[in-house]
Scaffold this active site. Structure first.
Site, PDB file in Angstrom:
ATOM      1  N   MET A  11       0.910  -1.221   0.017  1.00  0.00           N
ATOM      2  CA  MET A  11      -0.093  -0.001   0.076  1.00  0.00           C
ATOM      3  C   MET A  11       0.899   1.501  -0.169  1.00  0.00           C
ATOM      4  O   MET A  11       1.768   1.465   0.869  1.00  0.00           O
ATOM      5  CB  MET A  11      -0.943  -0.085   1.412  1.00  0.00           C
ATOM      6  CG  MET A  11      -1.812  -1.038   1.173  1.00  0.00           C
ATOM      7  SD  MET A  11      -3.200  -0.873   2.503  1.00  0.00           S
ATOM      8  CE  MET A  11      -2.198  -1.008   3.946  1.00  0.00           C
ATOM      9  N   CYS A  13      -0.930   4.548  -0.687  1.00  0.00           N
ATOM     10  CA  CYS A  13      -1.699   5.854  -0.634  1.00  0.00           C
ATOM     11  C   CYS A  13      -2.886   5.461  -0.012  1.00  0.00           C
ATOM     12  O   CYS A  13      -3.358   4.241   0.069  1.00  0.00           O
ATOM     13  CB  CYS A  13      -1.870   6.454  -1.954  1.00  0.00           C
ATOM     14  SG  CYS A  13      -2.764   5.460  -3.443  1.00  0.00           S
ATOM     15  N   CYS A  16      -5.190   2.799  -1.965  1.00  0.00           N
ATOM     16  CA  CYS A  16      -4.783   1.464  -1.774  1.00  0.00           C
ATOM     17  C   CYS A  16      -5.265   0.909  -0.793  1.00  0.00           C
ATOM     18  O   CYS A  16      -5.919  -0.451  -0.672  1.00  0.00           O
ATOM     19  CB  CYS A  16      -3.130   1.517  -1.503  1.00  0.00           C
ATOM     20  SG  CYS A  16      -2.121   1.855  -3.015  1.00  0.00           S
ATOM     21  N   CYS A 136       4.305   5.224 -12.685  1.00  0.00           N
ATOM     22  CA  CYS A 136       3.556   5.585 -13.564  1.00  0.00           C
ATOM     23  C   CYS A 136       2.101   5.064 -13.613  1.00  0.00           C
ATOM     24  O   CYS A 136       1.012   5.790 -13.720  1.00  0.00           O
ATOM     25  CB  CYS A 136       4.193   5.245 -15.036  1.00  0.00           C
ATOM     26  SG  CYS A 136       3.127   5.519 -16.399  1.00  0.00           S
ATOM     27  N   CYS A 141       1.525   8.737 -14.375  1.00  0.00           N
ATOM     28  CA  CYS A 141       0.821   9.026 -15.654  1.00  0.00           C
ATOM     29  C   CYS A 141      -0.360   8.725 -15.730  1.00  0.00           C
ATOM     30  O   CYS A 141      -1.479   9.202 -16.287  1.00  0.00           O
ATOM     31  CB  CYS A 141       1.667   8.222 -16.559  1.00  0.00           C
ATOM     32  SG  CYS A 141       3.551   8.460 -16.307  1.00  0.00           S
ATOM     33  N   CYS A 559      -5.974  27.682 -48.810  1.00  0.00           N
ATOM     34  CA  CYS A 559      -6.112  26.132 -48.166  1.00  0.00           C
ATOM     35  C   CYS A 559      -5.425  25.122 -49.083  1.00  0.00           C
ATOM     36  O   CYS A 559      -5.710  25.413 -50.197  1.00  0.00           O
ATOM     37  CB  CYS A 559      -7.585  26.022 -48.077  1.00  0.00           C
ATOM     38  SG  CYS A 559      -8.484  26.534 -46.719  1.00  0.00           S
ATOM     39  N   CYS A 560      -4.607  24.437 -48.390  1.00  0.00           N
ATOM     40  CA  CYS A 560      -3.946  23.194 -49.139  1.00  0.00           C
ATOM     41  C   CYS A 560      -2.771  23.738 -50.049  1.00  0.00           C
ATOM     42  O   CYS A 560      -2.093  22.727 -50.458  1.00  0.00           O
ATOM     43  CB  CYS A 560      -4.688  22.333 -49.886  1.00  0.00           C
ATOM     44  SG  CYS A 560      -6.075  21.652 -48.959  1.00  0.00           S
TER      45      CYS A 560
END
Length: 562
Positions: A11, A13, A16, A136, A141, A559-560
């Site tokens: 654990m 945190c 957890c 992560c 993340c 455009c393009c």
């Protein structure tokens, strides 16, 4: 009815602790389960007669943690502590005490190292002192990006730019978001880490804290290992600066900030780097009054100033955040409704009060308890493990990878380094660790992504430099989505015409940056990139338009047009 106390490992945190408690409560026959807090490392269960601790231990194991009974009463029969190795692996084998590779740390770098060893036909022992999966997936993340995505959707529902398709943002159920985040973390920890190990019969997972006994021997609990080589991959943890008064006031770090069951009315963030800004914007969108204090002149001080300043403007104007740059935190102290932070700028003191204080001032390598000195493994002034270009430490039998070394702290760098360190440790290849064309992304909204050199770095490196900056108002995709917040800055070599750096501030900057990564890696020129096809009405087309703007005025193009 009986009561039993369980020792829980893994654990890290409060979520957890909640996972463990929920897992125990779901066991048939359990009347009540209580986990006083993750720091306690304990769970207390009251249950019907006939229920055994085997069932409780199995439930905790299934949740991704480890349990052993401390005491048993009533009908709960104590059992021996669970095997130290993952289910399905041998618990008694002489070869296990002398693996080809011992990996210390069960995060991204550690897993990559162990898997690479297995792919090379070698036996690996993977040692983890906390929760498998590392930063992560557990506290970095994955949990941060899923909450950021949730609040991005919530914000966009409230500020939809399309007049004919109105949307509204309902009432925010923050605790439900945290529960969903926790479920995702648990799922990925199981599927991408614990289940992955089951596919490799030559990888043994050992739970416990590792320490060197000498240059060739590692102890894990009361077990002695004499591996052929070692990879240190213990990662890093939030760094807490020596701010006067900080040890006397309540504050949270980045991990705790992802686990709050309620958002605070106000939040002070010390640190204007990627972590501080991502979490600051997250809570601003939830409704917190957020102040960010950064000591350097700009937010994200390692990025191009134009982009950092544009992002700061967006955060202040569109998100309502208060940004204080060039501000030195002098002290923190308790306030009536939370915390007061006193900071100075040019010798003038100011202060701000908030319900919560988040300290996001970087991360520090995890080397405590490893006993590196007896192994002859040197560390630098930050306590990062010193490695050479092949990730070998000052002990030739020991390599290191990931955040425990002095490298950019990205999970993809850690995974790459872990695999490379294992291959170099087990073979004679000794491949060089190469971070050429390494991209980085700050997941704010708009996001900031970059690769290669900044303009200042290119000039300092002696390159003849040409630079262009393109506001997103010239990118058709940005116009079509009514989101022109951001800009693109490119740096190229005037002589060779090769792209040296790309810096993007845009809603999807992390996706836009990849062509520039390949261009820098393989030395492509501005003209070669312009001659490539970029799909119309995609944000990545903005890269091509920025390249064209080296020579042409984009505002005069149709455009393009090229």
């Amino acid at each position: 009815m009986g009561e039993v106390e369980l020792m829980i490992t893994g654990m890290t945190c409060s979520s957890c602790a909640q996972h463990v408690q929920s897992a125990l409560e779901e066991v048939p026959g359990v009347r009540r389960a209580r986990v006083p807090g993750w720091q306690s490392g304990r769970a207390f269960v009251t249950a019907d007669e006939g229920l055994t601790t085997d069932e409780l231990v199995a439930a905790v194991h299934a949740a991704g943690y480890r349990a052993a009974p401390v005491a048993g009463e009533g009908g709960l029969a104590p059992v021996a502590a669970p095997p130290r190795r993952a289910p399905g692996h041998p618990t008694e084998r002489e070869a296990a005490q002398r693996p080809d590779l011992l990996v210390i740390g069960g995060g991204s770098a550690g897993f990559a190292a162990a898997i690479r060893a297995a792919e090379l036909g070698q036996r690996a022992t993977l040692v983890e002192a906390g929760t498998v999966g590392g930063t992560c997936v557990n506290v970095g993340c994955v949990p941060s990006k899923t909450l950021l995505a949730a609040m991005e959707g919530y914000e966009h529902a409230a500020s939809n730019p399309f007049n004919g398709a109105p949307t509204t943002a309902g009432r925010l159920a923050w605790a439900r978001l945290i529960d969903q985040k926790n479920a995702l973390v648990q799922q990925l920890r199981q599927e991408k880490y614990l289940d992955v190990l089951a596919a490799y019969s030559t990888i043994d997972l050992v739970l416990g804290s590792a320490r060197f006994e000498d240059a060739e021997t590692v102890l894990v609990g009361d077990q002695t290992y004499c591996p052929g080589a070692v990879v240190i991959a213990t990662g890093a943890r939030p760094a807490i600066p020596p701010i006067p008064g900080l040890d006397e006031v309540p504050f949270i770090d980045s991990a705790a900030a992802l686990d709050l069951r309620e958002w605070p009315a106000s939040l002070i963030v010390v640190g204007g780097g990627a972590i501080g800004l991502e979490l600051g914007q997250l809570y601003a969108r939830a409704g917190s009054a957020v102040t960010v204090i950064e000591m350097m002149p700009t937010l994200l001080p390692l990025e191009e100033a134009e982009l950092s300043e544009a992002l700061a403007s967006e955060l202040q104007t569109c998100e309502g955040m208060r940004v204080e740059t060039g501000a030195r935190v002098e002290r923190v102290e308790r306030a009536v409704h939370g915390v007061r932070v006193v900071f100075s700028r040019n010798g003038v003191e100011s202060s701000v009060e908030g319900e919560r204080l988040l300290v996001a001032t970087g991360r520090r390598p995890n080397v405590g308890g490893l006993n590196l000195e007896v192994a002859g493994v040197e560390t630098d002034r930050r306590r990062a493990v010193v490695v050479n270009e092949t990730l070998q430490t000052t002990n030739p039998r020991v390599f290191a990878a990931g955040d425990v070394t002095d490298v950019p702290q990205f999970v993809y760098v850690a995974a790459y380094a872990g695999g490379l360190a294992a291959a170099n440790a087990l073979t004679s290849e000794m491949t060089r660790f190469d971070l050429t064309a390494l991209p980085r992304v700050t997941f704010t909204d708009p996001a900031l992504a970059a690769v290669g050199l900044t303009e200042a770095q290119a000039r300092e490196g002696g390159y003849p430099v040409m630079v262009t900056t393109l506001p997103l108002k010239f990118v058709p995709r940005a116009l079509a989505t009514h989101n022109t917040r951001g800009l693109i800055k490119l740096v190229a070599d005037t002589t060779t015409r090769r792209l040296l750096g790309a810096h993007v501030l845009a809603a999807t900057a992390g996706e836009v940056i990849q062509p520039a990564v390949l261009a820098i890696k393989f030395g492509l020129t501005v003209e070669q990139l312009i001659d490539s096809f970029f799909p119309y009405l995609t944000m990545v087309e903005g890269l091509k338009l920025a390249l064209i703007s080296f020579e042409k005025e984009v505002a005069t193009l149709s455009c393009c047009a090229v």
